[in-house]
Motif scaffolding. Structure first.
Motif, PDB file in Angstrom:
ATOM      1  N   LEU A  34       1.053  -1.152   0.168  1.00 14.28           N
ATOM      2  CA  LEU A  34       0.233   0.095   0.127  1.00 14.28           C
ATOM      3  C   LEU A  34       0.741   1.502   0.417  1.00 14.28           C
ATOM      4  N   ALA A  35       1.995   1.218   0.787  1.00 11.44           N
ATOM      5  CA  ALA A  35       2.652   2.818   0.642  1.00 11.44           C
ATOM      6  C   ALA A  35       3.642   2.511  -0.578  1.00 11.44           C
ATOM      7  N   ARG A  36       3.569   2.237  -1.121  1.00 13.87           N
ATOM      8  CA  ARG A  36       4.432   1.593  -2.530  1.00 13.87           C
ATOM      9  C   ARG A  36       3.222   2.344  -3.692  1.00 13.87           C
ATOM     10  N   MET A  37       2.123   1.855  -3.267  1.00 14.21           N
ATOM     11  CA  MET A  37       1.387   2.003  -4.386  1.00 14.21           C
ATOM     12  C   MET A  37       1.173   3.805  -4.177  1.00 14.21           C
ATOM     13  N   ALA A  38       0.490   4.328  -3.148  1.00 13.70           N
ATOM     14  CA  ALA A  38       0.756   5.045  -2.584  1.00 13.70           C
ATOM     15  C   ALA A  38       1.560   6.267  -3.118  1.00 13.70           C
ATOM     16  N   GLN A  39       3.111   6.569  -3.085  1.00 11.87           N
ATOM     17  CA  GLN A  39       3.949   6.680  -3.214  1.00 11.87           C
ATOM     18  C   GLN A  39       3.979   7.038  -4.456  1.00 11.87           C
ATOM     19  N   ARG A  40       3.126   5.792  -5.352  1.00 14.94           N
ATOM     20  CA  ARG A  40       3.508   6.321  -6.963  1.00 14.94           C
ATOM     21  C   ARG A  40       2.749   6.185  -7.558  1.00 14.94           C
ATOM     22  N   ALA A  41       1.156   6.748  -6.842  1.00 13.78           N
ATOM     23  CA  ALA A  41       0.393   7.107  -7.102  1.00 13.78           C
ATOM     24  C   ALA A  41       1.094   8.541  -7.422  1.00 13.78           C
ATOM     25  N   GLN A  42       1.476   9.319  -5.912  1.00 11.79           N
ATOM     26  CA  GLN A  42       1.717  10.692  -5.683  1.00 11.79           C
ATOM     27  C   GLN A  42       2.289  11.347  -6.611  1.00 11.79           C
ATOM     28  N   ASP A  43       3.597  10.434  -6.822  1.00 11.69           N
ATOM     29  CA  ASP A  43       4.727  10.673  -7.750  1.00 11.69           C
ATOM     30  C   ASP A  43       4.308  11.235  -9.664  1.00 11.69           C
ATOM     31  N   HIS A  44       3.036  10.279  -9.320  1.00 13.33           N
ATOM     32  CA  HIS A  44       2.289  10.439 -11.053  1.00 13.33           C
ATOM     33  C   HIS A  44       1.323  11.153 -10.949  1.00 13.33           C
ATOM     34  N   LEU A  45       0.578  11.764  -9.614  1.00 10.20           N
ATOM     35  CA  LEU A  45       0.602  12.654 -10.030  1.00 10.20           C
ATOM     36  C   LEU A  45       1.158  14.298 -10.183  1.00 10.20           C
ATOM     37  N   ALA A  46       2.286  14.321  -9.299  1.00 10.02           N
ATOM     38  CA  ALA A  46       3.166  15.462  -8.821  1.00 10.02           C
ATOM     39  C   ALA A  46       3.663  15.696 -10.326  1.00 10.02           C
ATOM     40  N   GLY A  47       3.995  14.850 -11.338  1.00 14.99           N
ATOM     41  CA  GLY A  47       4.957  14.711 -12.236  1.00 14.99           C
ATOM     42  C   GLY A  47       6.459  14.457 -12.421  1.00 14.99           C
ATOM     43  N   ALA A  48       6.448  13.400 -11.112  1.00 20.34           N
ATOM     44  CA  ALA A  48       7.832  13.044 -11.095  1.00 20.34           C
ATOM     45  C   ALA A  48       8.959  12.318 -12.651  1.00 20.34           C
ATOM     46  N   ASP A  49       8.570  12.443 -13.602  1.00 17.56           N
ATOM     47  CA  ASP A  49       8.403  11.491 -14.764  1.00 17.56           C
ATOM     48  C   ASP A  49       8.849  12.482 -15.342  1.00 17.56           C
TER      49      ASP A  49
END
Length: 85
Positions: A34-49
């Motif tokens: 769950l922590a990994r999925m939440a971090q991925r979602a946060q990075d995705h919405l923040a435009g980290a890529d």
């Protein structure tokens, strides 16, 4: 010579230890997933890529992804109220 009661008590204690061990391991797996999925979602919405040197691209991705999320939530609400309620 061990009695039947002693053998049952040993089996019971062993079973309880196995249950405790399984509980601890499943909490670790679930929590980290769950922590990994939440971090991925946060990075995705923040435009980290996006390229960090191009601020327009970063903000464009953030705005677009947030708008897409809001649209998806609105669509789900519309469909639920239209077809289920």
């Amino acid at each position: 010579m061990t009695s039947h009661r002693d053998r049952q008590e040993k089996k019971r204690e062993e079973a309880l230890r196995a249950i405790d061990r399984a509980t601890v391991e499943s909490e670790t797996i679930t929590g980290s997933t769950l922590a990994r999925m939440a971090q991925r979602a946060q990075d995705h919405l923040a435009g980290a890529d996006a390229d960090e040197t191009d601020r327009i691209e970063v903000w464009g991705r953030r705005i677009g992804r947030t708008a897409g999320l809001l649209f998806a939530i609105g669509l789900v609400i519309y469909l639920v109220t239209t077809y289920l309620l």
